[in-house]
Design an enzyme around this catalytic site. Structure first.
Site, PDB file in Angstrom:
ATOM      1  N   SER A 125       0.747  -1.057   0.052  1.00  0.00           N
ATOM      2  CA  SER A 125      -0.055   0.034  -0.002  1.00  0.00           C
ATOM      3  C   SER A 125       0.781   1.261  -0.139  1.00  0.00           C
ATOM      4  O   SER A 125       1.408   1.367  -0.965  1.00  0.00           O
ATOM      5  CB  SER A 125      -0.932  -0.149   1.000  1.00  0.00           C
ATOM      6  OG  SER A 125      -1.940   1.049   1.226  1.00  0.00           O
ATOM      7  N   ASP A 144      10.407   5.896  -9.863  1.00  0.00           N
ATOM      8  CA  ASP A 144      10.023   6.486 -11.520  1.00  0.00           C
ATOM      9  C   ASP A 144      10.583   7.834 -11.534  1.00  0.00           C
ATOM     10  O   ASP A 144      11.029   8.110 -12.477  1.00  0.00           O
ATOM     11  CB  ASP A 144       8.296   6.574 -11.384  1.00  0.00           C
ATOM     12  CG  ASP A 144       7.637   5.556 -11.687  1.00  0.00           C
ATOM     13  OD1 ASP A 144       8.347   4.406 -11.902  1.00  0.00           O
ATOM     14  OD2 ASP A 144       6.358   5.513 -12.017  1.00  0.00           O
ATOM     15  N   LYS A 184      -0.654  -4.361  -3.103  1.00  0.00           N
ATOM     16  CA  LYS A 184      -1.970  -3.753  -2.721  1.00  0.00           C
ATOM     17  C   LYS A 184      -1.972  -2.395  -3.266  1.00  0.00           C
ATOM     18  O   LYS A 184      -1.385  -1.440  -2.460  1.00  0.00           O
ATOM     19  CB  LYS A 184      -1.942  -4.012  -1.070  1.00  0.00           C
ATOM     20  CG  LYS A 184      -3.468  -3.705  -0.369  1.00  0.00           C
ATOM     21  CD  LYS A 184      -3.940  -2.334  -0.241  1.00  0.00           C
ATOM     22  CE  LYS A 184      -5.234  -2.127   0.430  1.00  0.00           C
ATOM     23  NZ  LYS A 184      -5.757  -0.793   0.332  1.00  0.00           N
TER      24      LYS A 184
END
Length: 448
Positions: free
Chosen positions: A301, A312, A326
């Protein structure tokens, strides 16, 4: 079925079909819409028929509210493992967990097939100290098999008064089922801990994401800088076995390290309010120094949001194992009488558009869980002394002989000694060892 009950059911169906006949031409403009509406009423008829049959045939008289509550629970829990119909106590517990203080064993769980799966044990909690691991399957709580339970049923059985014991039967990969006895306690989480691993290399562990986590992280970095007498040249950010937590906290933590415009994370759902973009706020507290983020299968999560954002943005190297996966957003809707609905409304995406859900974050450098310590058999009795026993009483100086200054100094010395032991243990952690070696190499390259 008695004549009276048959009559009641027939009257209902007559009213039902009359309503359907009135609604079909009003709301269904096309053949496709008519078919969908007809199918809806057919399913509704099936529901009312089952409800009626249970009321008439079930061995015990069941209250209407209980039947409706069970129907709602089944409807919601059948969607995915994270959607729930929350009773007042469950809603209260959910809010308490975000504050960082709640009762229980200290594990984050989900459903897997007919078992309860441990997503992650929380640091310094009864479950963590008992050796519960991410991926463990709980098949029995006390003498009650988990098979057929809802997640909420399992949570209720594991929660209880502090200092009471609960017995869990665990299935772990490549091991026979075993039993663990855990004593419940009030769980107070310190979500951020930091150590100066060695000169210029900081290590920070985030165990979960709560409202104050970003603030604590910033304070911890400042503490390490002060201890190092200059800015840190590199940082290990440990998110292993971090089950996640508050979304805003994950965004704030990510923004402490990203120094360019863009996104931290975005969400997409079926309704406009579920489509959100969380933007970066430039201001890197590490001043572009190299960062390694450690993750494993227990990172979930919010932990995956941070790892994905830093990956990224090319701000950190991700090391370890693929995370839990998740990547869905749950919205809490308040209902009457303290009830609530936790329903999945969107999916998380990293800044580059990667879905986290069921895929997880793949590390840039994959590591296997290897121990650097030589595993030796130790005598169970042999040379064991009182000081080697868990929970032994510490040597206590006579308080009458110590001033308040000496007591404070003694406490500080104990903490310093404990920190040294923790750092030595971290250096023997394979993941930390590899991250440290990589950071040293990157620091040398940056200086050339």
């Amino acid at each position: 079925m008695t004549f009276f009950n048959f009559f009641k059911h027939s009257v209902f169906l007559i009213l039902f079909y009359s309503l359907a006949g009135a609604l079909l031409p009003a709301y269904a403009k096309t053949d496709s819409e008519k078919q969908k509406l007809e199918a809806f009423f057919k399913d509704l008829e099936s529901f009312t028929r089952v409800f009626s049959d249970i009321k008439q045939l079930y061995v015990d008289d069941v209250d209407n509210k209980e039947l409706f509550d069970n129907a709602i629970k089944g409807m919601v829990t059948g969607l995915d493992p994270h959607s729930n119909y929350l009773e007042p106590k469950e809603q209260k517990d959910l809010l308490e967990s975000a504050s960082g203080k709640f009762g229980g064993l200290g594990i984050v769980i989900g459903m897997k097939d007919d078992s309860i799966q441990v997503i992650s044990p929380i640091d310094d909690t009864p479950a963590y100290r008992a050796g519960i691991q991410a991926g463990d399957l709980i098949v029995k709580i006390g003498d009650k098999p988990v098979r057929g339970m809802t997640l909420e049923d399992g949570v209720d059985l594991m929660r209880g008064e502090p200092e009471t014991e609960v017995q869990l039967t665990i299935v772990r990969k490549n091991k026979k089922p075993f039993v663990v006895n855990i004593v419940r306690e009030i769980i107070t989480i310190t979500s951020v801990k930091g150590y100066l691993l060695e000169e210029d290399i900081g290590y920070i562990r985030i165990s979960s994401f709560q409202n104050p986590t970003a603030k604590l992280l910033k304070e911890t970095v400042n503490k390490l800088v002060k201890e190092n007498d200059r800015y840190l040249e590199s940082l290990i950010l440990d998110l292993r076995n971090n089950p996640g937590g508050v979304l805003d906290s994950a965004v704030d933590v990510s923004n402490l390290f990203i120094d360019k415009k863009g996104l931290v994370v975005y969400t997409e759902g079926r309704i406009p309010s579920s489509n959100l973009k969380f933007k970066t706020e430039p201001g890197d507290i590490m001043l572009s120094s190299p960062i390694v983020v450690l993750i494993n299968e227990g990172s979930a999560s919010a932990a995956e949001i941070v790892a994905g954002a830093l990956q990224d943005h090319k701000r950190a190297i991700i090391m370890g194992a693929t995370s839990f996966g998740k990547g869905s957003v749950q919205t809490i809707i308040e209902l009457e009488d303290g009830y609530g609905l936790k329903v999945t409304t969107a999916r998380y995406y990293t800044p580059s558009g990667r879905s986290i859900q069921a895929k997880g974050i793949e590390p840039d450098i994959a590591l296997k869980n290897i121990s650097l310590e030589n595993e030796k058999e130790e005598s169970v009795i042999g040379d064991a002394k009182e000081k080697d026993l868990n929970g032994h009483l510490e040597v206590e100086d006579d308080p009458s002989e110590l001033s308040s200054e000496e007591i404070i100094e003694s406490q500080e010395n104990k903490k310093e000694e404990q920190d040294k032991k923790t750092i030595e243990k971290l250096k023997k952690d394979y993941f930390v060892h590899e991250a440290s070696n990589l950071l040293k190499a990157l620091t040398v390259l940056n200086k050339q």
